[in-house]
Design an enzyme around this catalytic site. Structure first.
Site, mmCIF file in Angstrom:
data_model
loop_
_atom_site.group_PDB
_atom_site.id
_atom_site.type_symbol
_atom_site.label_atom_id
_atom_site.label_comp_id
_atom_site.label_asym_id
_atom_site.label_seq_id
_atom_site.Cartn_x
_atom_site.Cartn_y
_atom_site.Cartn_z
ATOM 1 N N THR A 2 -11.388 0.186 44.279
ATOM 2 C CA THR A 2 -10.478 0.939 43.415
ATOM 3 C C THR A 2 -11.270 1.483 42.225
ATOM 4 O O THR A 2 -11.774 0.699 41.416
ATOM 5 C CB THR A 2 -9.343 0.040 42.893
ATOM 6 O OG1 THR A 2 -8.709 -0.570 44.012
ATOM 7 C CG2 THR A 2 -8.336 0.853 42.101
ATOM 8 N N LYS B 134 -3.796 5.159 44.620
ATOM 9 C CA LYS B 134 -4.037 3.712 44.475
ATOM 10 C C LYS B 134 -3.671 3.241 43.065
ATOM 11 O O LYS B 134 -3.069 2.172 42.895
ATOM 12 C CB LYS B 134 -5.514 3.415 44.782
ATOM 13 C CG LYS B 134 -5.962 2.012 44.500
ATOM 14 C CD LYS B 134 -5.218 0.960 45.301
ATOM 15 C CE LYS B 134 -5.580 -0.438 44.833
ATOM 16 N NZ LYS B 134 -4.714 -1.474 45.399
HETATM 17 P P1 NAP Z 1 -14.656 -9.389 44.099
HETATM 18 O O1 NAP Z 1 -14.250 -10.532 44.932
HETATM 19 O O2 NAP Z 1 -14.811 -9.570 42.625
HETATM 20 O O3 NAP Z 1 -16.043 -8.793 44.724
HETATM 21 C C1 NAP Z 1 -16.737 -7.782 44.067
HETATM 22 C C2 NAP Z 1 -17.952 -7.358 44.862
HETATM 23 O O4 NAP Z 1 -18.649 -6.348 44.100
HETATM 24 C C3 NAP Z 1 -18.979 -8.486 45.086
HETATM 25 O O5 NAP Z 1 -19.574 -8.307 46.347
HETATM 26 C C4 NAP Z 1 -20.005 -8.228 43.972
HETATM 27 O O6 NAP Z 1 -21.287 -8.706 44.250
HETATM 28 C C5 NAP Z 1 -20.031 -6.729 43.969
HETATM 29 N N1 NAP Z 1 -20.578 -6.176 42.730
HETATM 30 C C6 NAP Z 1 -20.042 -6.207 41.485
HETATM 31 N N2 NAP Z 1 -20.838 -5.571 40.607
HETATM 32 C C7 NAP Z 1 -21.914 -5.121 41.317
HETATM 33 C C8 NAP Z 1 -23.064 -4.367 40.985
HETATM 34 N N3 NAP Z 1 -23.289 -3.943 39.723
HETATM 35 N N4 NAP Z 1 -23.947 -4.065 41.962
HETATM 36 C C9 NAP Z 1 -23.732 -4.493 43.235
HETATM 37 N N5 NAP Z 1 -22.650 -5.200 43.623
HETATM 38 C C10 NAP Z 1 -21.744 -5.503 42.668
HETATM 39 O O7 NAP Z 1 -13.662 -8.161 44.254
HETATM 40 P P2 NAP Z 1 -12.547 -7.911 45.394
HETATM 41 O O8 NAP Z 1 -11.337 -8.697 45.069
HETATM 42 O O9 NAP Z 1 -13.194 -8.021 46.729
HETATM 43 O O10 NAP Z 1 -12.192 -6.379 45.079
HETATM 44 C C11 NAP Z 1 -13.072 -5.316 45.421
HETATM 45 C C12 NAP Z 1 -12.383 -4.000 45.072
HETATM 46 O O11 NAP Z 1 -11.169 -3.883 45.802
HETATM 47 C C13 NAP Z 1 -12.005 -3.845 43.589
HETATM 48 O O12 NAP Z 1 -12.178 -2.510 43.211
HETATM 49 C C14 NAP Z 1 -10.535 -4.232 43.563
HETATM 50 O O13 NAP Z 1 -9.851 -3.614 42.487
HETATM 51 C C15 NAP Z 1 -10.077 -3.696 44.912
HETATM 52 N N6 NAP Z 1 -8.927 -4.381 45.507
HETATM 53 C C16 NAP Z 1 -8.839 -5.736 45.502
HETATM 54 C C17 NAP Z 1 -7.736 -6.349 46.080
HETATM 55 C C18 NAP Z 1 -7.584 -7.845 46.079
HETATM 56 O O14 NAP Z 1 -6.468 -8.316 46.351
HETATM 57 N N7 NAP Z 1 -8.612 -8.629 45.824
HETATM 58 C C19 NAP Z 1 -6.734 -5.582 46.688
HETATM 59 C C20 NAP Z 1 -6.863 -4.195 46.712
HETATM 60 C C21 NAP Z 1 -7.972 -3.593 46.113
HETATM 61 P P3 NAP Z 1 -21.714 -10.217 43.832
HETATM 62 O O15 NAP Z 1 -21.290 -11.059 44.989
HETATM 63 O O16 NAP Z 1 -23.174 -10.119 43.656
HETATM 64 O O17 NAP Z 1 -20.993 -10.540 42.555
#
Ligand code: NAP
Length: 286
Positions: A98, A173
Site C-alpha cells: 500500500t 486502496k
Molecule cells: P510487514 O510484516 O511489516 O513486512 C514488511 C516487509 O517489508 C518486510 O519483508 C520488510 O523486510 C520489508 N521492508 C521494510 N522496509 C524495507 C526496506 N527499506 N528495504 C527492503 N525491505 C524492506 O508488513 P505486511 O503486514 O506484510 O504489509 C506489507 C504491505 O501490505 C504494507 O504496505 C501494508 O500496508 C499492506 N497490507 C497489509 C495488510 C495486513 O493485514 N498485514 C493487509 C493489506 C495490505 P524485513 O523483514 O527486513 O523487515
C-alpha cells in the site's frame, strides 16, 4: 503462465503466505528479503533466493513487491542494487504494497524509462485471506499487462478488480482502508461503551455479529477483543500510514481527522507493532 518465473520481494506478514501460495500452485518462485532469515521458510517450501533485487529481476519475468511503505518500495526500486539499477527491458514489476497514488505514478514513470512494465496491485484483506488465497486485489495497469499477470492474481485472490491505470488502484486502496479504520474505531468505541454500561464484550460482539451491523471485519476481530490479544495481522502503524496517505491524497471529510488522530495517539502510546484492533486498548484508558 506456468512458464512465467516469479520473483518476490518482501516476506512479511502478507508476503510470506502470498509467495507460498504461488509455490503451492506450482510456479517457480525466487525470493529476496532484506532480513535474510525470513527467506528460510520459503526456501524450505521450494523457493530459491536472489542476492539482490536487481539479480531477482534479471532471473525472473515478473517481480512482485510486498513492502512496508513508500520509502521501502522506492529504496527497493532505486537503490544501488535495486530493481532498476540495470537494464532489464520487457520485464513486469507489480507493487502490491500500500503506497500513495503519487508514488505509484512515479514508479510507473521510472519503470517506463527503463522499458519495464509497472502495475500497482494493492490488496484488501489481511493475513488469513492472504493464506487462503482469497484477497481482493485492486489493479492499476494497462489492459495488455493486466492480461499477462491475471493468472497470478487468480492464485493470490478471490477477485481482481481492474480500476484503471497505475496509481488508480492505490487510490482505491486508501479509500477502502479509510472505511476499515472507521469500522475498527466504531467497533472499539461500541464495545467499550456497552461494557461501561454493564454489557459484557461477549454479549456485545454477539449482538453486533448476529445483526445487520456485523460485517467481515467485526467477525474477524471478535476473537482478538474477547482474548484481549493483539498480535499483528495488520500492524497498527501500517493503518496510521494509510490514513496519512489518504489525507495527503486529499481526503478531508469530517471523520478522517479524529480517526487519524486516534490511531496516531495509539501509535505514540507504543501500540504501533500490535494489530490494528489494539486501538481498543488505547481507547479503554480515555
Ligand atoms: P510487514 O510484516 O511489516 O513486512 C514488511 C516487509 O517489508 C518486510 O519483508 C520488510 O523486510 C520489508 N521492508 C521494510 N522496509 C524495507 C526496506 N527499506 N528495504 C527492503 N525491505 C524492506 O508488513 P505486511 O503486514 O506484510 O504489509 C506489507 C504491505 O501490505 C504494507 O504496505 C501494508 O500496508 C499492506 N497490507 C497489509 C495488510 C495486513 O493485514 N498485514 C493487509 C493489506 C495490505 P524485513 O523483514 O527486513 O523487515
Amino acid at each position: 503462465m506456468n512458464r512465467l518465473k516469479i520473483g518476490w520481494i518482501g516476506l512479511g506478514n502478507m508476503g510470506n503466505p502470498m509467495a507460498k501460495n504461488l509455490l503451492k500452485a506450482g510456479l517457480e518462485v525466487t525470493v529476496f528479503n532484506r532480513t535474510k532469515d525470513k527467506e528460510k521458510d520459503l526456501i524450505s517450501a521450494g523457493a530459491t533466493s536472489a542476492a539482490t533485487p536487481e539479480a531477482l529481476l534479471q532471473a525472473c519475468d515478473v517481480v512482485i513487491t510486498m513492502l512496508s511503505n513508500d520509502e521501502a518500495v522506492k529504496e527497493v526500486f532505486e537503490s544501488e542494487q535495486g530493481l532498476l539499477s540495470k537494464d532489464n527491458p520487457g520485464k513486469i514489476i507489480i507493487n502490491m504494497s500500500t503506497v500513495s497514488p503519487e508514488t505509484s505514478r512515479y514508479l510507473a514513470t521510472i519503470c517506463s524509462k527503463k522499458q519495464v512494465h509497472f502495475i500497482d496491485a494493492p490488496v484488501s484483506g489481511s493475513v488469513k485471506p492472504a493464506q487462503e488465497g482469497s484477497l481482493v486485489i485492486l489493479v492499476g495497469a494497462n489492459n495488455a499487462d493486466y492480461e499477462i499477470v491475471k493468472p497470478i492474481f487468480e492464485i493470490l485472490g478471490k477477485v481482481a478488480i481492474h480500476v484503471g491505470e497505475a496509481g488508480v488502484a492505490s487510490a482505491a486502496k486508501l479509500a477502502i482502508n479509510y472505511l476499515l479504520g472507521l469500522n475498527l474505531q466504531g467497533l472499539a468505541e461500541t464495545v467499550l461503551f456497552a461494557e461501561k454500561n454493564g454489557v459484557s464484550k461477549e454479549d456485545m460482539l454477539n449482538i453486533i455479529n448476529q445483526g445487520a451491523c456485523g460485517n467481515g471485519i467485526t467477525a474477524i476481530k471478535a476473537p482478538a477483543i474477547l482474548n484481549d490479544s493483539y498480535a499483528a495481522a495488520f500492524a497498527l502503524k501500517h493503518l496510521v500510514k494509510d490514513l496519512r496517505l489518504a489525507k495527503e491524497a486529499g481526503l478531508d471529510s469530517p471523520l478522517i481527522h479524529p480517526l487519524y488522530d486516534s490511531f496516531v495517539l495509539a501509535q505514540e502510546e507504543g501500540l504501533g507493532d500490535q494489530d490494528v484492533m489494539a486501538i481498543i486498548s488505547s481507547l479503554k484508558n480515555k
